[in-house]
Design an enzyme around this catalytic site. Structure first.
Site, PDB file in Angstrom:
ATOM      1  CG  ASN A   3      -5.243 -10.180  14.090  1.00 32.81           C
ATOM      2  OD1 ASN A   3      -4.284  -9.247  14.260  1.00 32.81           O
ATOM      3  ND2 ASN A   3      -6.705 -10.257  13.774  1.00 32.81           N
ATOM      4  CG  LEU A   4      -5.133  -9.151  20.322  1.00 34.46           C
ATOM      5  CD1 LEU A   4      -5.031  -8.029  20.771  1.00 34.46           C
ATOM      6  CD2 LEU A   4      -4.873 -10.399  21.187  1.00 34.46           C
ATOM      7  CG  HIS A  49      -1.795  -0.908   1.360  1.00 41.09           C
ATOM      8  ND1 HIS A  49      -2.613  -1.742   2.230  1.00 41.09           N
ATOM      9  CD2 HIS A  49      -2.320  -1.866   0.163  1.00 41.09           C
ATOM     10  CE1 HIS A  49      -3.383  -2.818   2.002  1.00 41.09           C
ATOM     11  NE2 HIS A  49      -3.308  -2.782   0.603  1.00 41.09           N
TER      12      HIS A  49
END
Length: 338
Positions: free
Chosen positions: A235-236, A134
């Protein structure tokens, strides 16, 4: 991510699922999973890491989709979260530095990042080992010759627009452009091709701090599966790719990666920031030819008119000249005339 970056993005309604609940593995399970990940990394011949905003939250940069993320609060009509420090002063996290150590050890072959915060490059990760899908808020690129310029200040625009600077290559001189994508911009072909290549070669793709929602980037880790590779997600929040993963870890990324580095008998290096500047001293004979007038200027290596965001003031003293008074320069441009 930078709040400035989020505010510069075009407004769209559908930014995917936001405000999802966070989950934490119990301590004993977290330790087991860290050991399991360390074993997978130790056996890997071609490790690729895929990173998202979650690896930079400990640097003081808010994420997008977390409970207090930028888009989560925007959807609720609430004020944006406050960054704990200016974007250009953010320091790479323990995770960023651990990846540098893994690369130096020959274990990590490539990093794919959706982040625009520039912290992977700032950490010391080699440019050729990184795809920034990005873009990078601290990078300008020449559309003519392809030269990249990494800055110590945040480039003022996004959306691949022209900036106020030109390429320094003698045979070029074209106007530079920012590298950060807006919603309607296609992913850069060179970065995407490299990312796809390494994901196909990978026997392990480690996804860190990403919700794996933004297409087509989120599908890149899946490309390792056809060749027998494995996916690990740290990842949470739950992600759409969890069912494809061999291992899913619900824990803070820095804590997980620190534990893994310990199991591998490696050490996370300290980050040392280096910013470069230059000084100009000019002498001019006065009109009556009795005196020499001089100017002292402290400027960025990126150009005399470029800001110096990391310098608050400049103290000028003359220990060998008692007749000259010391001076404090606390406003940019830093120029002293005598």
């Amino acid at each position: 991510m930078s709040l400035g970056y989020a505010e510069k993005l075009s407004v769209i309604e559908d930014v995917g699922e936001v405000g999802m609940a966070e989950f934490f593995d119990p301590p004993h399970l977290l330790l087991e999973k860290m050991e399991q990940l360390a074993r997978l990394i130790g056996k890997s011949k071609h490790l690729v890491v895929f990173t998202g905003a979650g690896i930079s939250t400990s640097c003081g940069i808010p994420d997008f989709r977390g409970p207090k993320g930028i888009w989560t609060l925007q959807r609720k009509g609430k004020a944006l979260p406050e960054a704990s420090l200016p974007f250009h002063r953010a320091r790479p996290s323990a995770t960023h530095m651990a990846l540098v150590e893994l690369e130096k050890a020959g274990i990590l072959k490539f990093v794919i990042s959706q982040n625009v915060d520039g912290l992977h490059l700032r950490s010391g990760l080699p440019r050729e080992k990184l795809s920034e899908l990005h873009g990078n808020s601290f990078m300008e690129k020449c559309p003519s010759c392809g030269l990249e310029y990494v800055r110590d200040f945040e480039v003022e625009t996004i959306g691949l627009k022209e900036t106020s600077r030109r390429c320094c290559h003698v045979a070029c001189g074209a106007k530079l452009r920012d590298t950060v994508l807006d919603w309607e911009d296609a992913l850069p072909l060179k970065e995407m091709n490299l990312a796809e290549k390494h994901c196909r070669m990978a026997d392990l793709v480690l996804c860190l701090g990403t919700s794996l929602q933004i297409t087509p980037a989120c599908n890149l880790p899946l490309k390792c599966l056809r060749g027998g590779g494995k996916i690990v997600i740290v990842n949470l929040q739950k992600t759409p790719k969890d069912k494809k993963a061999s291992l899913v870890i619900r824990g803070l990324v820095d804590k997980v990666i620190a534990g893994v580095i310990g199991h591998l008998h490696l050490r996370i290096p300290s980050f040392i920031r280096i910013d470069l500047f230059q000084t100009f001293l000019t002498h001019v004979l006065s009109s009556d030819k009795r005196y020499i007038n001089w100017n002292l200027r402290v400027a960025s290596v990126h150009g005399q008119r470029v800001p110096l965001p990391f310098i608050k003031l400049v103290e000028v003293s003359f220990p060998d000249r008692q007749d000259l008074k010391s001076a404090l320069l606390d406003k940019q441009p830093f120029v002293l005339k005598r």
